[in-house]
Design a protein around this motif. Structure first.
Motif, short mmCIF file in Angstrom:
data_model
loop_
_atom_site.label_atom_id
_atom_site.label_comp_id
_atom_site.label_asym_id
_atom_site.label_seq_id
_atom_site.Cartn_x
_atom_site.Cartn_y
_atom_site.Cartn_z
N ASP A 1 -7.49 -4.77 5.20
CA ASP A 1 -7.07 -6.15 5.50
C ASP A 1 -6.30 -6.25 6.81
OD1 ASP A 1 -8.25 -6.93 3.12
OD2 ASP A 1 -6.35 -7.34 2.07
N ASN A 2 -5.53 -5.22 7.15
CA ASN A 2 -4.65 -5.28 8.31
C ASN A 2 -5.05 -4.34 9.45
OD1 ASN A 2 -2.78 -7.24 7.14
ND2 ASN A 2 -2.33 -5.60 5.70
N GLN A 3 -6.21 -3.72 9.33
CA GLN A 3 -6.72 -2.80 10.36
C GLN A 3 -5.63 -1.80 10.78
OE1 GLN A 3 -8.24 -5.36 13.44
NE2 GLN A 3 -9.85 -6.16 12.13
N ILE A 4 -5.14 -1.06 9.80
CA ILE A 4 -4.02 -0.14 10.00
C ILE A 4 -4.46 1.12 10.74
CG2 ILE A 4 -2.35 1.32 8.77
CD1 ILE A 4 -1.76 -1.76 8.68
N ASP A 5 -3.63 1.54 11.69
CA ASP A 5 -3.87 2.76 12.48
C ASP A 5 -2.94 3.90 12.08
OD1 ASP A 5 -5.77 1.56 14.51
OD2 ASP A 5 -4.01 0.27 14.82
N VAL A 6 -1.73 3.55 11.60
CA VAL A 6 -0.70 4.54 11.30
C VAL A 6 -0.01 4.13 10.01
CG1 VAL A 6 1.42 5.66 12.11
CG2 VAL A 6 -0.29 4.90 13.78
N VAL A 7 0.18 5.10 9.10
CA VAL A 7 0.90 4.84 7.86
C VAL A 7 2.12 5.76 7.81
CG1 VAL A 7 0.83 4.96 5.33
CG2 VAL A 7 -1.16 4.11 6.60
N ALA A 8 3.27 5.16 7.52
CA ALA A 8 4.53 5.90 7.39
C ALA A 8 5.06 5.73 5.97
CB ALA A 8 5.55 5.40 8.40
N THR A 9 5.57 6.82 5.42
CA THR A 9 6.16 6.80 4.09
C THR A 9 7.22 7.89 4.04
OG1 THR A 9 5.66 6.71 1.71
CG2 THR A 9 4.48 8.38 3.02
N GLY A 10 7.83 8.07 2.90
CA GLY A 10 8.81 9.14 2.78
C GLY A 10 9.62 9.03 1.53
N GLY A 11 10.54 9.95 1.39
CA GLY A 11 11.40 9.98 0.22
C GLY A 11 12.02 11.35 0.06
N LEU A 12 12.41 11.63 -1.16
CA LEU A 12 13.09 12.89 -1.48
C LEU A 12 12.11 13.88 -2.09
CD1 LEU A 12 16.32 11.30 -2.98
CD2 LEU A 12 15.98 12.22 -0.67
N SER A 13 12.54 15.12 -2.18
CA SER A 13 11.66 16.18 -2.67
C SER A 13 11.13 15.93 -4.07
CB SER A 13 12.39 17.53 -2.62
OG SER A 13 12.73 17.85 -1.29
N PHE A 14 11.93 15.36 -4.95
CA PHE A 14 11.45 15.12 -6.32
C PHE A 14 10.36 14.05 -6.37
CE2 PHE A 14 14.70 11.82 -6.19
CZ PHE A 14 14.16 10.80 -6.96
N GLN A 15 10.17 13.33 -5.27
CA GLN A 15 9.12 12.31 -5.19
C GLN A 15 7.84 12.86 -4.55
OE1 GLN A 15 11.70 9.81 -2.90
NE2 GLN A 15 12.08 8.44 -4.62
N TYR A 16 7.76 14.16 -4.46
CA TYR A 16 6.63 14.82 -3.80
C TYR A 16 5.28 14.28 -4.25
CZ TYR A 16 2.94 18.26 -3.23
OH TYR A 16 1.73 18.85 -2.97
N LYS B 1 -2.30 -1.11 21.37
CA LYS B 1 -1.35 -1.66 20.40
C LYS B 1 -1.86 -1.29 19.01
CE LYS B 1 2.23 -4.38 19.73
NZ LYS B 1 3.54 -3.82 19.88
N LEU B 2 -1.05 -0.56 18.25
CA LEU B 2 -1.44 -0.08 16.93
C LEU B 2 -0.83 -0.92 15.83
CD1 LEU B 2 -0.91 3.76 17.56
CD2 LEU B 2 -3.03 2.46 17.73
N ASN B 3 -1.48 -0.89 14.67
CA ASN B 3 -0.95 -1.53 13.48
C ASN B 3 -0.38 -0.46 12.56
OD1 ASN B 3 -1.71 -4.16 14.20
ND2 ASN B 3 -3.76 -3.86 13.40
N TYR B 4 0.88 -0.66 12.15
CA TYR B 4 1.60 0.30 11.33
C TYR B 4 1.79 -0.27 9.92
CZ TYR B 4 2.73 2.27 15.86
OH TYR B 4 2.64 2.80 17.12
N LEU B 5 1.64 0.59 8.93
CA LEU B 5 1.92 0.23 7.55
C LEU B 5 3.00 1.17 7.04
CD1 LEU B 5 1.24 -1.37 4.95
CD2 LEU B 5 -0.46 0.42 4.44
N VAL B 6 4.14 0.59 6.64
CA VAL B 6 5.24 1.37 6.08
C VAL B 6 5.18 1.20 4.57
CG1 VAL B 6 7.72 1.79 6.07
CG2 VAL B 6 6.60 1.02 8.17
N VAL B 7 5.02 2.32 3.86
CA VAL B 7 4.79 2.30 2.42
C VAL B 7 5.98 2.87 1.67
CG1 VAL B 7 3.30 3.11 0.55
CG2 VAL B 7 2.29 2.55 2.79
N MET B 8 6.50 2.08 0.72
CA MET B 8 7.49 2.59 -0.21
C MET B 8 6.72 3.18 -1.39
SD MET B 8 10.72 0.81 -2.09
CE MET B 8 11.48 0.42 -0.52
N PRO B 9 6.87 4.48 -1.63
CA PRO B 9 6.13 5.12 -2.73
C PRO B 9 6.49 4.52 -4.09
CG PRO B 9 7.16 6.77 -1.33
CD PRO B 9 7.70 5.43 -0.92
N ARG B 10 5.59 4.66 -5.02
CA ARG B 10 5.83 4.18 -6.39
C ARG B 10 6.84 5.11 -7.07
NH1 ARG B 10 0.67 2.46 -9.49
NH2 ARG B 10 0.92 0.63 -8.17
N LEU B 11 7.90 4.51 -7.57
CA LEU B 11 8.99 5.25 -8.19
C LEU B 11 9.07 4.98 -9.69
CD1 LEU B 11 11.65 4.39 -5.48
CD2 LEU B 11 10.26 6.46 -5.62
#
Length: 187
Positions: free
Chosen positions: A66-81, A6-16
């Motif tokens: 703090d959350n013993q994260i195993d996987v990080v997911a993020t994303g966005g558009l090309s201009f947010q590279y 069982k993995l811990n996932y962190l979904v990150v909204m990038p700084r805009l």
């Protein structure tokens, strides 16, 4: 990845934004992804970098520890590279073993160049990601065959492997409401 773990996932909204408190257009894609993997029963934490003071690396490092994260997911558009790259690069600096997933227009528009430019992304999600990320998380936790997950690009033997495109979801009612609460929309 270890099979049947069982993995811990962190979904990150990038700084805009330039400074905390500035207004921004709330990107729904990351909120839909978070809602989808939560609905599928995975252990998900969320982080909206637009509401946290400090350096991105320090914020991500604290969340991972703090959350013993195993996987990080993020994303966005090309201009947010730049900010997307900063997220995945920070993750790998904290712990190179943590899997990183990137989705959104940055990957869908031209997957191989995007993955090359992002450099530290382990998996890219092409097209609509709600079902793809659920299947990818299942494969990560159960030692599944990534080639059977439609809509992916990932490194394999020094090259990129691109799986079949995912068919567009015709049943929009099957997609959960975006995870507004997890990303502090009220702020």
């Amino acid at each position: 990845m270890i099979k049947n773990k069982k993995l811990n996932y962190l979904v990150v909204m990038p700084r805009l934004i330039q400074k905390i408190g500035d207004g921004y257009s709330f990107p729904l894609g990351v909120a839909y992804i978070s809602a989808s993997i939560k609905k599928a029963g995975f252990n998900v934490f969320t982080l909206n970098l637009n509401h946290r003071e400090g350096k991105i690396f320090d914020i991500i490092q604290k969340e991972i520890k703090d959350n013993q994260i195993d996987v990080v997911a993020t994303g966005g558009l090309s201009f947010q590279y730049a900010t997307i790259r900063e997220v995945v690069e920070s993750v790998k600096k904290v712990d190179n073993r943590i899997m990183t997933i990137v989705g959104g227009g940055i990957i869908s528009s031209d997957p191989e160049p995007a993955m090359t430019a992002l450099e530290h992304a382990d998996y890219g999600i092409r097209g609509e990601g709600e079902i793809t990320i659920q299947e990818l998380c299942h494969a990560l936790e159960n030692g599944g065959d990534f080639e059977k997950v439609n809509g992916l690009i990932y490194r394999f033997n020094g090259n990129y492997k691109i799986t079949k495109p995912r068919q567009e979801n015709q049943d929009l009612d099957s997609i959960p409401w975006p995870d507004y609460e997890g990303f502090e929309l009220k702020k």
